[in-house]
Design an enzyme around this catalytic site. Structure first.
Site, short mmCIF file in Angstrom:
data_model
loop_
_atom_site.label_atom_id
_atom_site.label_comp_id
_atom_site.label_asym_id
_atom_site.label_seq_id
_atom_site.Cartn_x
_atom_site.Cartn_y
_atom_site.Cartn_z
N ASP A 100 0.84 -1.20 0.00
CA ASP A 100 0.00 0.00 0.00
C ASP A 100 0.88 1.25 0.00
O ASP A 100 2.02 1.21 0.47
CB ASP A 100 -0.89 0.04 1.25
CG ASP A 100 -1.85 -1.14 1.30
OD1 ASP A 100 -2.16 -1.69 0.23
OD2 ASP A 100 -2.28 -1.49 2.42
N1 URA Z 1 -1.22 -6.03 3.78
C1 URA Z 1 -1.72 -4.76 3.84
O1 URA Z 1 -2.75 -4.54 4.43
N2 URA Z 1 -1.03 -3.79 3.24
C2 URA Z 1 0.14 -3.98 2.58
O2 URA Z 1 0.72 -3.02 2.06
C3 URA Z 1 0.64 -5.28 2.53
C4 URA Z 1 -0.05 -6.29 3.13
#
Ligand code: URA
Length: 226
Positions: A100
């Site tokens: 993310d």
């Molecule tokens: N899980 C998440 O919620 N975000 C990420 O960036 C990676 C795994």
């Protein structure tokens, strides 16, 4: 292959542009300045441009410590993207899966599509460890809850591969899947909002002493052993 093609394939410029570089004497092969664009070179040739070494291997494999604020993409109109942090002009470099925009940590970047595909396949089962800081205290039975399947509206998460409570509001969670926002959603399921997330481990690879924004090439051994 021809020297001018080899340089153009590196993303150094068009065939015409690289021929000009060669004509100006800025390229050397195996210690000799060369002026012939059609000189035959191979992966074992030592090619220097302005004294900097080029790597003719077709694929590059990078380990990036992704900082927050970068999108796991190759281009975007609004946000900076992770490939901007890789010191290579090679065409086709793309992240292996996604973190993310606000997540930090270990992200692989390569132009080897088959390798990328393999690592993301559920069959490959690569364990990934995340360090999470939370807005509230972990419940007593957090480990038990993560050791069972978790059902969401769009998928059922497998039991976590590992969970380690570090403090009342921080923990390490290891999973082998990679559904959208999976770690944040798993913590939300047990009543905790993730306020900071960092991927610490991808298979056998770790961040070691790297800093956010740093990238390094994987060694061949590391690549084989992920
Ligand atoms: N899980 C998440 O919620 N975000 C990420 O960036 C990676 C795994």
């Amino acid at each position: 292959m021809r020297l001018d093609k080899a340089l153009a394939d590196q993303g150094i410029g068009t065939r015409k542009e690289v021929r000009e570089l060669i004509a100006k004497g800025r390229v050397s092969v195996d210690g000799e300045t060369v002026k012939q664009p059609d000189l035959q070179v191979s992966e074992s040739s030592e090619i220097l441009l302005d004294g900097g070494m080029l790597d003719l291997a077709p694929y590059e494999y990078w380990l990036l410590y992704k900082p927050a604020g970068y999108l796991s993409a190759t281009e975007d109109r609004v946000h900076p993207v992770v490939t901007e942090l890789i010191p290579s002009k090679r065409k086709g470099l793309a992240p292996v899966g996604r973190l993310d925009i606000d997540t930090e940590g270990l992200l692989l970047i390569t132009n080897d599509g088959a390798f990328s595909h393999r690592l993301q396949s559920p069959k490959y089962h690569v364990p990934k460890t995340y360090y999470a800081e939370l807005d509230s205290d972990l419940p007593e039975n957090a480990a038990g809850l993560f050791s069972q399947t978790m059902t969401f509206s769009d998928f059922t998460a497998k039991p976590a591969d590992g969970f380690e409570k570090l403090s009342a509001r921080s923990a390490l969670l290891t999973i082998s899947e990679g559904k959208f926002h999976q770690v944040k959603r798993m913590f939300a399921k047990i009543g905790c909002e993730v306020v900071y997330l960092r991927r610490e481990r991808f298979g056998s690879l770790t961040l070691d002493s790297m800093h956010p924004g740093e990238a390094r090439k994987l060694t061949e051994k590391e690549r084989m052993l992920i």
